[in-house]
Design a protein around this motif. Structure first.
Motif, PDB file in Angstrom:
ATOM      1  N   SER A 163      -4.336  40.840  -5.308  1.00 19.82           N
ATOM      2  CA  SER A 163      -4.330  42.226  -4.807  1.00 19.82           C
ATOM      3  C   SER A 163      -3.545  43.160  -5.719  1.00 19.82           C
ATOM      4  CB  SER A 163      -3.754  42.273  -3.391  1.00 19.82           C
ATOM      5  OG  SER A 163      -2.408  41.810  -3.380  1.00 19.82           O
ATOM      6  N   ARG A 164      -2.587  42.574  -6.466  1.00 18.32           N
ATOM      7  CA  ARG A 164      -1.794  43.401  -7.382  1.00 18.32           C
ATOM      8  C   ARG A 164      -2.670  44.021  -8.470  1.00 18.32           C
ATOM      9  NH1 ARG A 164       1.414  42.451 -12.103  1.00 18.32           N
ATOM     10  NH2 ARG A 164       0.863  40.248 -12.151  1.00 18.32           N
ATOM     11  N   TYR A 165      -3.746  43.349  -8.785  1.00 16.40           N
ATOM     12  CA  TYR A 165      -4.669  43.847  -9.810  1.00 16.40           C
ATOM     13  C   TYR A 165      -5.829  44.662  -9.211  1.00 16.40           C
ATOM     14  CZ  TYR A 165      -2.385  40.171 -12.566  1.00 16.40           C
ATOM     15  OH  TYR A 165      -1.463  39.375 -13.199  1.00 16.40           O
ATOM     16  N   GLY A 166      -5.821  44.783  -7.885  1.00 22.18           N
ATOM     17  CA  GLY A 166      -6.949  45.457  -7.237  1.00 22.18           C
ATOM     18  C   GLY A 166      -8.189  44.595  -7.224  1.00 22.18           C
ATOM     19  N   MET A 194     -12.330  48.087  -4.824  1.00 21.72           N
ATOM     20  CA  MET A 194     -11.670  46.845  -5.255  1.00 21.72           C
ATOM     21  C   MET A 194     -12.680  45.969  -5.990  1.00 21.72           C
ATOM     22  SD  MET A 194      -9.503  44.069  -3.001  1.00 21.72           S
ATOM     23  CE  MET A 194      -8.046  45.085  -2.911  1.00 21.72           C
ATOM     24  N   LEU A 195     -12.260  45.389  -7.127  1.00 19.83           N
ATOM     25  CA  LEU A 195     -13.119  44.503  -7.902  1.00 19.83           C
ATOM     26  C   LEU A 195     -13.244  43.152  -7.196  1.00 19.83           C
ATOM     27  CD1 LEU A 195     -11.748  45.254 -11.497  1.00 19.83           C
ATOM     28  CD2 LEU A 195     -13.838  46.141 -10.446  1.00 19.83           C
ATOM     29  N   LYS A 196     -14.343  42.463  -7.473  1.00 16.71           N
ATOM     30  CA  LYS A 196     -14.603  41.170  -6.833  1.00 16.71           C
ATOM     31  C   LYS A 196     -14.647  40.087  -7.923  1.00 16.71           C
ATOM     32  CE  LYS A 196     -17.745  41.406  -3.747  1.00 16.71           C
ATOM     33  NZ  LYS A 196     -19.101  41.493  -3.147  1.00 16.71           N
ATOM     34  N   ALA A 197     -13.899  38.976  -7.705  1.00 20.27           N
ATOM     35  CA  ALA A 197     -13.849  37.890  -8.690  1.00 20.27           C
ATOM     36  C   ALA A 197     -14.190  36.555  -8.036  1.00 20.27           C
ATOM     37  CB  ALA A 197     -12.465  37.821  -9.338  1.00 20.27           C
ATOM     38  N   VAL A 198     -14.689  35.604  -8.870  1.00 18.13           N
ATOM     39  CA  VAL A 198     -14.967  34.232  -8.415  1.00 18.13           C
ATOM     40  C   VAL A 198     -14.440  33.265  -9.473  1.00 18.13           C
ATOM     41  CG1 VAL A 198     -16.972  34.748  -6.969  1.00 18.13           C
ATOM     42  CG2 VAL A 198     -17.294  34.396  -9.418  1.00 18.13           C
ATOM     43  N   ILE A 199     -14.090  32.043  -9.048  1.00 20.65           N
ATOM     44  CA  ILE A 199     -13.565  31.016  -9.956  1.00 20.65           C
ATOM     45  C   ILE A 199     -14.419  29.759  -9.812  1.00 20.65           C
ATOM     46  CG2 ILE A 199     -11.597  29.566 -10.572  1.00 20.65           C
ATOM     47  CD1 ILE A 199      -9.778  31.701  -9.354  1.00 20.65           C
ATOM     48  N   PHE A 200     -14.834  29.182 -10.956  1.00 19.48           N
ATOM     49  CA  PHE A 200     -15.670  27.979 -10.950  1.00 19.48           C
ATOM     50  C   PHE A 200     -15.016  26.920 -11.855  1.00 19.48           C
ATOM     51  CE2 PHE A 200     -19.104  31.409 -10.712  1.00 19.48           C
ATOM     52  CZ  PHE A 200     -19.058  31.446  -9.324  1.00 19.48           C
ATOM     53  N   ASP A 201     -14.684  25.762 -11.261  1.00 23.69           N
ATOM     54  CA  ASP A 201     -14.099  24.657 -12.031  1.00 23.69           C
ATOM     55  C   ASP A 201     -14.247  23.391 -11.202  1.00 23.69           C
ATOM     56  OD1 ASP A 201     -12.179  22.810 -13.330  1.00 23.69           O
ATOM     57  OD2 ASP A 201     -11.615  24.615 -14.453  1.00 23.69           O
ATOM     58  N   ASP A 202     -14.580  22.286 -11.872  1.00 23.91           N
ATOM     59  CA  ASP A 202     -14.746  21.037 -11.115  1.00 23.91           C
ATOM     60  C   ASP A 202     -13.405  20.355 -10.825  1.00 23.91           C
ATOM     61  OD1 ASP A 202     -14.244  20.410 -13.733  1.00 23.91           O
ATOM     62  OD2 ASP A 202     -15.697  18.776 -13.856  1.00 23.91           O
TER      63      ASP A 202
END
Length: 507
Positions: A24-27, A1-9
């Protein structure tokens, strides 16, 4: 499974993307969020994500600065940027930094879906490319190993294929080749710009071929010298030859040196030059084996090899005169080996070679040879006990007097008047340890005494016969459990420091 992060103030952006998108639909696993650039960079370093989604404007560190750092440290990470402004200059810079996509706010599910789909496809292509490169590299390595093995087996005929696998330009830089044979793969040598190593398993041995770009190969020899005392395996080396086609010669020598070391149960590095006395020149492989088994006292192996020798000679269908000549040669070599043992050969009758001329049967000639070799072997065994005591005692006296100087086993053997190989066998049998280990222990105990008195480590190294400071330090640490400096400080400073339990030394 790929790992993602989100950064925004903007809190609503990070929370909204977490809740609205079915990751999860995108793995994909959404591993974390951050509201400022510095926290974002720390999270990237800790989590090592596959996908980074970041706003361009953030406090602490801008999105562009963050992407620059990611590009330096993790160039394979896919980055997506978004912003609520028409900041074309920022977008242009982001694209130059290699971002996968740009999304303008407000961010919709449709935009996210398209961006994630493109990013996943891009990552898939990168993985395929990386796997393909790895597969090509592995195939190249396998081809090089095969070509190098052929070089060791058939020599000149394999040079062209080896050059192709090695690389024509690099092959033309090679000034020499040395082969090493080891009992295991635990003692891998380190690479260096002055040589290139090709290693592979062959039979029961691990073979390493060093192709030298510079000679003399000081870096390689220093590495072996320093590591040899710590080696748990035996490793033999052949001589260095200028022509790659002569790698086969070096390989044969390396295997012989390894066999010599294994027989004596010696760990570490053994050079063919040091074991060369065990392998007389001008003999066939079978004849060399016979001599080796005589020197090492292996009667069972000796008789078995004499039978093989007979079969080999029979297959050649030699004339009676030729058989007589070969048999007589081997009998006289056996006599010389017995003489080298240091025993009183005056009590042993001269080889009665005239008997051979009266023998009409080839079988009878070989029977006579077997009788002679067995007689010489028994003489060596019977005389060995008396010789062993005198020779080893004389060697021990020499070592006791000169152990603080630099000398070799060959010099000790010359002083005793005995073949170095045979003395090595007798020494280990009587003393219970090898010559090298015995000398090392004497020197290390003397070094401990000098360090205890406060002498500088470099001075102690030279005082006990080691002119290479690093070599002395490695040996001492292996022997005493601490470095010479630590040992000295523990005693000179009045502390109660005691070194760790001594460990067995390896040659």
């Amino acid at each position: 499974m790929l790992k993602a992060v989100i950064f925004d103030d903007e809190y609503i952006v990070t929370e909204g993307l977490q809740m609205m998108v079915d990751w999860s639909r995108y793995g994909i696993e959404l591993a974390g969020t951050a509201a400022d650039g510095l926290s974002a960079l720390q999270m990237v370093r800790e989590l090592q994500p596959d996908i980074v989604m970041t706003d361009i404007r953030m406090p602490g560190l801008t999105g562009l600065q963050l992407i620059e750092e990611i590009a330096k440290e993790m160039p394979d990470t896919a980055c997506i940027v978004f912003s609520g402004f028409n900041e074309f200059e920022y977008i242009r810079k982001a694209l130059k930094l290699g971002v996968i996509d740009y999304l303008d706010k407000p961010i919709t599910l449709e935009k996210i879906d398209e961006a994630i789909s493109r990013t996943i496809a891009r990552i898939g292509h990168q993985l395929e490319h990386t796997q393909l490169k790895s597969q090509v590299a592995a195939n190249k390595e396998a081809l090089l190993e095969k070509a190098t093995l052929d070089l060791l087996m058939i020599g000149e005929q394999a040079v062209a294929d080896w050059k192709m696998a090695f690389g024509e330009a690099d092959a033309n830089r090679v000034k020499g080749v040395t082969v090493f044979a080891a009992t295991g793969n635990t003692e891998r040598l380190e690479e260096h710009p002055s040589y290139r190593l090709v290693s592979f398993s062959y039979g029961k041995e691990w073979v390493t071929v060093a192709f030298h770009y510079d000679l003399p190969a000081d870096q390689l020899w220093e590495q072996l010298t320093l590591r040899s005392p710590q080696m748990e395996e035996s490793i033999g080396s052949g001589q260095t030859y200028a022509d790659a086609a002569d790698a086969a010669k070096s390989y044969t020598e390396a295997v012989r040196a390894l066999r010599y070391a294994v027989f004596l149960e010696e760990k570490g590095w053994t050079r063919f030059e040091h074991a060369e006395d065990s392998f007389p020149h001008g003999l066939t492989g079978c004849e060399e084996e016979i001599v080796f088994n005589m020197r090492t006292g292996n009667k069972e192996g000796l008789l078995r090899l004499l039978d093989e020798y007979k079969h080999c000679m029979e297959a050649e269908r030699l004339s009676p005169e030729s058989v007589e000549q070969e048999v007589l040669k081997l009998a006289y070599i056996g006599y010389q080996v017995a003489k080298e043992s240091g025993g009183d050969m005056k009590q042993q009758a001269i080889v009665p070679y005239r008997e051979l001329g009266e023998m009409s049967s080839r079988d009878r000639m070989f029977e006579w040879l077997r009788e002679q070799m067995e007689l010489l072997h028994n003489f060596m065994r019977e005389d060995k006990h008396a010789v062993k005591h005198n020779a080893v005692e004389k060697a021990l006296a020499f070592i006791e007097k000169h152990y603080l100087e630099s000398f070799t086993l060959q010099e000790v053997a010359e002083h005793v008047g005995m073949n170095a190989t045979y003395l090595s066998l007798l020494f280990k049998e009587k003393v219970g340890t090898s010559y090298i280990k015995y000398v090392t222990k004497l020197r290390m105990e003397q070094a401990k005494m000098l360090l205890h008195k406060g002498m500088l480590v470099n001075d102690v190294s030279k005082k006990v016969g080691y002119y290479n400071y690093r070599h002395f330090t490695e040996l001492f640490k292996k022997y005493a459990g601490v470095t010479p400096g630590q040992f000295r400080e523990g005693h000179v400073g009045g502390k109660t420091h005691e070194p760790a339990q001594e460990v067995e030394q390896h040659e």
